[in-house]
Design an enzyme around this catalytic site. Structure first.
Site, mmCIF file in Angstrom:
data_model
loop_
_atom_site.group_PDB
_atom_site.id
_atom_site.type_symbol
_atom_site.label_atom_id
_atom_site.label_comp_id
_atom_site.label_asym_id
_atom_site.label_seq_id
_atom_site.Cartn_x
_atom_site.Cartn_y
_atom_site.Cartn_z
ATOM 1 N N ASP A 81 0.821 -1.208 0.000
ATOM 2 C CA ASP A 81 0.000 0.000 0.000
ATOM 3 C C ASP A 81 0.866 1.274 0.000
ATOM 4 O OD1 ASP A 81 -2.523 1.216 0.192
ATOM 5 O OD2 ASP A 81 -2.485 1.260 2.388
ATOM 6 N N HIS A 82 0.437 2.298 -0.703
ATOM 7 C CA HIS A 82 1.051 3.645 -0.651
ATOM 8 C C HIS A 82 2.572 3.673 -0.817
ATOM 9 C CE1 HIS A 82 -2.483 6.025 0.060
ATOM 10 N NE2 HIS A 82 -2.896 5.168 0.969
ATOM 11 N N HIS A 179 -7.319 10.322 5.104
ATOM 12 C CA HIS A 179 -6.613 9.314 5.910
ATOM 13 C C HIS A 179 -6.645 9.738 7.382
ATOM 14 C CE1 HIS A 179 -4.401 8.032 2.096
ATOM 15 N NE2 HIS A 179 -4.952 6.937 2.555
ATOM 16 N N GLY A 180 -6.846 8.783 8.258
ATOM 17 C CA GLY A 180 -6.862 9.087 9.691
ATOM 18 C C GLY A 180 -8.246 9.478 10.171
ATOM 19 N N GLY A 208 -9.087 5.752 3.045
ATOM 20 C CA GLY A 208 -9.542 6.558 4.184
ATOM 21 C C GLY A 208 -10.940 6.209 4.651
ATOM 22 N N ALA A 209 -11.265 4.923 4.666
ATOM 23 C CA ALA A 209 -12.642 4.532 5.013
ATOM 24 C C ALA A 209 -12.899 4.526 6.527
ATOM 25 C CB ALA A 209 -12.981 3.178 4.416
ATOM 26 N N ASN A 229 -10.486 0.644 1.841
ATOM 27 C CA ASN A 229 -9.260 0.559 2.658
ATOM 28 C C ASN A 229 -9.485 1.058 4.086
ATOM 29 O OD1 ASN A 229 -8.107 -0.100 0.239
ATOM 30 N ND2 ASN A 229 -6.532 1.487 0.294
HETATM 31 P P1 13P Z 1 -7.727 5.071 7.179
HETATM 32 O O1 13P Z 1 -6.573 4.929 8.108
HETATM 33 O O2 13P Z 1 -8.301 6.440 7.207
HETATM 34 O O3 13P Z 1 -8.733 3.994 7.373
HETATM 35 O O4 13P Z 1 -7.157 4.891 5.682
HETATM 36 C C1 13P Z 1 -6.748 3.632 5.265
HETATM 37 C C2 13P Z 1 -6.123 3.676 3.911
HETATM 38 O O5 13P Z 1 -6.517 4.405 3.032
HETATM 39 C C3 13P Z 1 -5.003 2.741 3.666
HETATM 40 O O6 13P Z 1 -4.498 2.870 2.372
HETATM 41 ZN ZN ZN Z 2 -4.778 4.989 1.730
#
Ligand code: 13P
Ligand code: ZN
Length: 284
Positions: A81-82, A179-180, A208-209, A229
């Site tokens: 991821d990322h 995110h967060g 960012g769910a 995610n």
């Molecule tokens: P959150 O930490 O906001 O759930 O985001 C998760 C995310 O997007 C991981 O790629």
């Molecule tokens: Zn993410």
């Protein structure tokens, strides 16, 4: 069963549910996610960021995810991821990773296209699928921080061009999530999502769910999101359970004791999120 993200998402896209992606950090968090997925008979994506690969060791995380897939009854994908550069991903591709995200969303459109296109060429050579991102989410995800005001929602026409020019297999979209943790209820742009869905045919990903209501996530799925995610909402109960445990048992030293309630707390959230994604019973 180890599956590629592409396989899991094309099934989800055809059948109108989403596959949840959970960020995991070590054996304890990974096993809790897998146990919940097994209980729900749900496919699941286990994700690691560059920070997790540094913290727990690339080969170790790879082996854990692959072992989980081997011994588990549910389809599991392992996703990087990322990551911002293909160079950082190549050691994992060499180990056999089949799913990566190249997040060059902080770059200009042209640079994002160039970086992701090159990554697609390399990753496809290893049989791995690539997620790209267009638009920017506020917040911090490991090494990437986007401040308020620097965020940008995904433009549907640019998304079409981005997918065509890069050859990405999945697309992360910015439609108002972050995110967060959220300071206030996120206001998602569903019209934009619908337009992106009409413009591109690859599976769409919602980052960012954590903190997004079940109703809103369900709406995103109905409008074409196939991967959801979740990271922060798993970290919080895990840490809280550890804190509570040590408050009640300040002298405990046995990891098998203090990790047990933390694993349970994390697992509860995973069960809820699987229901939210409607992936329950979708393990084939
Ligand atoms: P959150 O930490 O906001 O759930 O985001 C998760 C995310 O997007 C991981 O790629
Ligand atoms: Zn993410």
């Amino acid at each position: 069963m180890l599956k590629t993200t592409k396989e899991l998402l094309s099934e989800a896209q055809n059948k109108g549910y989403a596959v949840p992606q959970f960020n995991v950090y070590n054996l304890e968090t990974l096993r809790s996610v897998v146990e919940a997925a097994e209980e729900m008979n749900s496919p699941v994506i286990l994700a690691v960021t560059p920070g997790t690969r540094r913290f727990s060791g690339d080969a170790y995380m790879h082996a854990l995810a692959h072992t989980a897939a081997k011994v588990s009854s549910v389809p599991i994908a392992y996703h990087l991821d990322h990551h911002t550069s293909i160079v950082d991903v190549v050691p994992s591709l060499k180990l056999g990773a089949k799913s990566i995200m190249i997040d060059a969303s902080m770059e200009t459109f042209e640079n994002n296209v160039r970086i992701v296109k090159e990554a697609v060429e390399t990753a496809h050579g290893y049989g791995a699928s690539v997620e790209g991102e267009l638009g920017k989410l506020i917040g911090t995800e490991e090494d990437i921080t986007v401040e308020e005001g620097e965020d940008a929602l995904t433009d549907p026409e640019m998304a079409k061009e981005f997918v065509e020019r890069t050859g990405v297999d999945t697309l992360a979209v910015a439609i108002g999530t972050a995110h967060g943790l959220y300071k206030s209820k996120p206001n998602l742009d569903f019209d934009r999502l619908k337009k992106i869905r009409e413009a591109v045919d690859v599976p769409l990903v919602l980052h960012g769910a954590s903190g997004v209501s079940e109703e809103d996530v369900r709406k995103c799925i109905a409008y074409g999101v196939s991967k959801v995610n979740i990271a922060t909402e798993l970290k919080i109960p895990f840490a809280e359970a550890l804190r509570d445990y040590f408050k009640a048992h300040p002298n405990e030293q046995d990891p098998r004791k203090y990790f047990t309630p933390a694993k349970e707390a994390l697992k509860e959230v995973v069960l809820q999120k699987i229901r939210m994604c409607k992936s329950e019973g979708k393990a084939l």
